[in-house]
Design a protein around this motif. Structure first.
Motif, PDB file in Angstrom:
ATOM      1  N   ILE A  51       0.842  -1.198   0.000  1.00  0.00           N
ATOM      2  CA  ILE A  51       0.000   0.000   0.000  1.00  0.00           C
ATOM      3  C   ILE A  51       0.877   1.248   0.000  1.00  0.00           C
ATOM      4  O   ILE A  51       2.097   1.169   0.158  1.00  0.00           O
ATOM      5  CB  ILE A  51      -0.927   0.040   1.232  1.00  0.00           C
ATOM      6  N   GLY A  52       0.221   2.401  -0.173  1.00  0.00           N
ATOM      7  CA  GLY A  52       0.888   3.690  -0.092  1.00  0.00           C
ATOM      8  C   GLY A  52       0.279   4.538   1.002  1.00  0.00           C
ATOM      9  O   GLY A  52      -0.694   4.130   1.661  1.00  0.00           O
ATOM     10  N   PRO A  53       0.821   5.740   1.222  1.00  0.00           N
ATOM     11  CA  PRO A  53       0.322   6.605   2.306  1.00  0.00           C
ATOM     12  C   PRO A  53      -1.173   6.904   2.228  1.00  0.00           C
ATOM     13  O   PRO A  53      -1.830   7.031   3.260  1.00  0.00           O
ATOM     14  CB  PRO A  53       1.161   7.872   2.151  1.00  0.00           C
ATOM     15  N   THR A  54      -1.716   7.004   1.022  1.00  0.00           N
ATOM     16  CA  THR A  54      -3.130   7.377   0.889  1.00  0.00           C
ATOM     17  C   THR A  54      -4.066   6.255   1.325  1.00  0.00           C
ATOM     18  O   THR A  54      -5.260   6.488   1.532  1.00  0.00           O
ATOM     19  CB  THR A  54      -3.457   7.769  -0.559  1.00  0.00           C
ATOM     20  N   HIS A  55      -3.552   5.042   1.462  1.00  0.00           N
ATOM     21  CA  HIS A  55      -4.389   3.936   1.918  1.00  0.00           C
ATOM     22  C   HIS A  55      -4.585   3.953   3.434  1.00  0.00           C
ATOM     23  O   HIS A  55      -5.481   3.290   3.947  1.00  0.00           O
ATOM     24  CB  HIS A  55      -3.770   2.590   1.522  1.00  0.00           C
ATOM     25  N   LEU A  56      -3.744   4.700   4.137  1.00  0.00           N
ATOM     26  CA  LEU A  56      -3.822   4.736   5.598  1.00  0.00           C
ATOM     27  C   LEU A  56      -4.850   5.764   6.049  1.00  0.00           C
ATOM     28  O   LEU A  56      -4.814   6.921   5.627  1.00  0.00           O
ATOM     29  CB  LEU A  56      -2.458   5.085   6.204  1.00  0.00           C
ATOM     30  N   ASP A  57      -5.772   5.357   6.903  1.00  0.00           N
ATOM     31  CA  ASP A  57      -6.702   6.321   7.494  1.00  0.00           C
ATOM     32  C   ASP A  57      -6.571   6.350   9.017  1.00  0.00           C
ATOM     33  O   ASP A  57      -7.434   6.854   9.723  1.00  0.00           O
ATOM     34  CB  ASP A  57      -8.147   6.048   7.081  1.00  0.00           C
ATOM     35  N   GLY A  58      -5.471   5.798   9.513  1.00  0.00           N
ATOM     36  CA  GLY A  58      -5.142   5.867  10.931  1.00  0.00           C
ATOM     37  C   GLY A  58      -3.633   5.886  11.106  1.00  0.00           C
ATOM     38  O   GLY A  58      -2.902   5.238  10.350  1.00  0.00           O
ATOM     39  N   PHE A  59      -3.168   6.639  12.101  1.00  0.00           N
ATOM     40  CA  PHE A  59      -1.717   6.770  12.331  1.00  0.00           C
ATOM     41  C   PHE A  59      -1.502   6.992  13.823  1.00  0.00           C
ATOM     42  O   PHE A  59      -2.001   7.959  14.404  1.00  0.00           O
ATOM     43  CB  PHE A  59      -1.159   7.957  11.544  1.00  0.00           C
ATOM     44  N   LEU A  60      -0.774   6.079  14.454  1.00  0.00           N
ATOM     45  CA  LEU A  60      -0.500   6.160  15.878  1.00  0.00           C
ATOM     46  C   LEU A  60       1.004   6.201  16.107  1.00  0.00           C
ATOM     47  O   LEU A  60       1.753   5.431  15.510  1.00  0.00           O
ATOM     48  CB  LEU A  60      -1.082   4.941  16.612  1.00  0.00           C
ATOM     49  N   ALA A  61       1.442   7.097  16.982  1.00  0.00           N
ATOM     50  CA  ALA A  61       2.869   7.234  17.277  1.00  0.00           C
ATOM     51  C   ALA A  61       3.057   7.603  18.736  1.00  0.00           C
ATOM     52  O   ALA A  61       2.162   8.167  19.373  1.00  0.00           O
ATOM     53  CB  ALA A  61       3.510   8.296  16.380  1.00  0.00           C
ATOM     54  N   LEU A 256      -4.483  -6.537   0.502  1.00  0.00           N
ATOM     55  CA  LEU A 256      -3.223  -6.524   1.223  1.00  0.00           C
ATOM     56  C   LEU A 256      -2.685  -7.934   1.424  1.00  0.00           C
ATOM     57  O   LEU A 256      -3.394  -8.913   1.272  1.00  0.00           O
ATOM     58  CB  LEU A 256      -3.401  -5.852   2.596  1.00  0.00           C
ATOM     59  N   ALA A 257      -1.411  -8.005   1.768  1.00  0.00           N
ATOM     60  CA  ALA A 257      -0.807  -9.299   2.083  1.00  0.00           C
ATOM     61  C   ALA A 257      -1.427  -9.849   3.363  1.00  0.00           C
ATOM     62  O   ALA A 257      -1.661  -9.107   4.304  1.00  0.00           O
ATOM     63  CB  ALA A 257       0.704  -9.131   2.257  1.00  0.00           C
ATOM     64  N   PRO A 258      -1.718 -11.148   3.409  1.00  0.00           N
ATOM     65  CA  PRO A 258      -2.283 -11.714   4.635  1.00  0.00           C
ATOM     66  C   PRO A 258      -1.269 -11.665   5.772  1.00  0.00           C
ATOM     67  O   PRO A 258      -0.057 -11.708   5.550  1.00  0.00           O
ATOM     68  CB  PRO A 258      -2.597 -13.156   4.239  1.00  0.00           C
ATOM     69  N   GLY A 259      -1.767 -11.533   6.985  1.00  0.00           N
ATOM     70  CA  GLY A 259      -0.879 -11.455   8.136  1.00  0.00           C
ATOM     71  C   GLY A 259      -1.555 -12.006   9.369  1.00  0.00           C
ATOM     72  O   GLY A 259      -2.731 -12.410   9.328  1.00  0.00           O
ATOM     73  N   PRO A 260      -0.852 -12.028  10.482  1.00  0.00           N
ATOM     74  CA  PRO A 260      -1.431 -12.591  11.716  1.00  0.00           C
ATOM     75  C   PRO A 260      -2.529 -11.706  12.284  1.00  0.00           C
ATOM     76  O   PRO A 260      -2.446 -10.479  12.238  1.00  0.00           O
ATOM     77  CB  PRO A 260      -0.232 -12.648  12.669  1.00  0.00           C
ATOM     78  N   ARG A 261      -3.553 -12.334  12.827  1.00  0.00           N
ATOM     79  CA  ARG A 261      -4.626 -11.600  13.488  1.00  0.00           C
ATOM     80  C   ARG A 261      -4.224 -11.257  14.914  1.00  0.00           C
ATOM     81  O   ARG A 261      -3.458 -11.981  15.544  1.00  0.00           O
ATOM     82  CB  ARG A 261      -5.911 -12.422  13.501  1.00  0.00           C
ATOM     83  N   ILE A 262      -4.739 -10.146  15.412  1.00  0.00           N
ATOM     84  CA  ILE A 262      -4.539  -9.757  16.811  1.00  0.00           C
ATOM     85  C   ILE A 262      -5.737 -10.294  17.569  1.00  0.00           C
ATOM     86  O   ILE A 262      -6.838  -9.757  17.484  1.00  0.00           O
ATOM     87  CB  ILE A 262      -4.428  -8.224  16.952  1.00  0.00           C
ATOM     88  N   THR A 263      -5.539 -11.373  18.310  1.00  0.00           N
ATOM     89  CA  THR A 263      -6.679 -12.071  18.903  1.00  0.00           C
ATOM     90  C   THR A 263      -7.057 -11.575  20.287  1.00  0.00           C
ATOM     91  O   THR A 263      -8.184 -11.800  20.737  1.00  0.00           O
ATOM     92  CB  THR A 263      -6.399 -13.577  18.992  1.00  0.00           C
ATOM     93  N   GLY A 264      -6.150 -10.914  20.979  1.00  0.00           N
ATOM     94  CA  GLY A 264      -6.495 -10.441  22.313  1.00  0.00           C
ATOM     95  C   GLY A 264      -5.437  -9.532  22.880  1.00  0.00           C
ATOM     96  O   GLY A 264      -4.267  -9.593  22.503  1.00  0.00           O
ATOM     97  N   GLY A 265      -5.839  -8.667  23.769  1.00  0.00           N
ATOM     98  CA  GLY A 265      -4.903  -7.752  24.416  1.00  0.00           C
ATOM     99  C   GLY A 265      -5.513  -7.193  25.683  1.00  0.00           C
ATOM    100  O   GLY A 265      -6.731  -7.250  25.879  1.00  0.00           O
TER     101      GLY A 265
END
Length: 334
Positions: A51-61, A256-265
């Motif tokens: 993806i590129g920057p325009t695909h992001l609609d959230g940014f955390l830092a 997008l490329a498949p990746g691991p799910r975040i199952t809990g936190g």
């Protein structure tokens, strides 16, 4: 609060996946700004995700010590070409060393509730490129309490001023003292063995800053920086940045490329600074166990189901408490 964001109208929540990740240069005294390093890591994460920057609609830092900014996430998002775009959620998150995990969980919430479809989570700093005195002053300054605290709270928290410089090692040394008083089975040698263990573990990593392994006598004979903390037990200063892209399973399946799910936190909090009373300090260290219980519950798992643990080891007492909080051993047996 993210917990007040309305749930998505789709009925069922999206599953959040990590679909891209990237690492900047990492090393000592790179001489490059945190912004440069974050931009490098984010670029690699986006390329990995396709993806590129325009695909992001959230940014955390999270903030950096070497480059303090007003609204740090907005400054980084601007420098990385993510904003200005009015439909983008930009959040600065600071929970100290837990900030990357806190941001990952906030990204999970944003995606699951349909607020964002793709969120970048970034963190970076360049503390080894800072002059030693400037680093010490910045770290100590970040640990200062306000000069005036209203009401009855003042008596409880003013004792945080008891910490000597360098304040961060003294704070963790104070926490270690509180733990050792409550659980006398933990000895000074056990704390020192954490650095020995981590040096052996770290030496196996292809990107290790050092391949040298430590022996117990080396850690114990290293100069003390606090009553229960030697130089070889302090978090090493380094420069670098990392980024991950979190997206919905729907978007991941289509673009997008498949990746691991975040199952809990899970998250929990103690005090920002340890009080002088050792009993009060010990109670400030209970948040880790609460966070693990929440994470296990949400994921429907227990410690016995986990194959790999990455336990924060900035100082030995954090590793010891982390082992206990994760349920890998009983309280006081770390």
């Amino acid at each position: 609060s993210l917990h007040q964001i309305p749930a998505t109208a789709r009925g069922m929540k999206n599953a959040a996946q990590i679909v891209g990740w990237g690492l900047s240069e990492v090393g000592s005294r790179l001489g490059k700004s945190p912004t440069h390093l974050v931009n490098q890591a984010l670029g690699r994460a986006m390329r990995h995700a396709g993806i590129g920057p325009t695909h992001l609609d959230g940014f955390l830092a999270c903030p950096s010590l070497a480059e303090p900014r007003f609204m740090p996430a907005h400054c980084l998002a601007s420098a990385c070409g993510i904003i200005p775009r009015s439909n983008t959620v930009v959040l600065s998150v600071d929970t100290g060393g837990a900030s990357p995990v806190s941001m990952l969980l906030q990204a999970k919430t944003l995606v699951e509730r349909g607020v964002c479809s793709a969120v970048a989570v970034v963190a970076g700093d360049a503390v080894s490129s800072m002059p030693s005195q400037a680093f010490l002053e910045a770290a100590d300054s970040a640990c200062q309490l306000p000069g005036k605290v209203e009401g009855g709270v003042e008596a409880k928290v003013k004792a945080a001023h008891h910490l000597e410089s360098p304040k961060i090692p003294h704070g963790y040394s104070h926490a270690a003292e509180a733990h050792m008083k409550a659980y006398p089975k933990l000895k000074r040698e056990h704390l020192a063995m954490v650095s020995v263990l981590m040096s052996h573990q770290g030496s196996k990593h292809p990107l290790a800053a050092s391949k040298l392994t430590l022996q117990l006598h080396q850690v114990l004979s290293s100069p003390l920086v606090a009553p229960h903390t030697s130089q070889l037990e302090c978090a090493r200063r380094s420069d670098g940045a990392a980024a991950v892209v979190v997206a919905s399973d729907h978007l991941a399946a289509t673009s997008l490329a498949p990746g691991p799910r975040i199952t809990g936190g899970g998250e929990a909090s103690g005090a920002a600074f340890f009080p002088s009373d050792l009993g009060d300090t010990l109670r400030c260290l209970e948040g880790g166990g609460d966070a693990f219980r929440k994470a296990y519950q949400e994921a429907g798992r227990s410690s016995g189901d986990i194959d790999w643990f990455g336990i924060y080891d900035c100082y030995p007492i954090c590793f010891v408490r982390g082992l206990e909080a994760a349920g890998l051993c009983a309280e006081g047996e770390g």
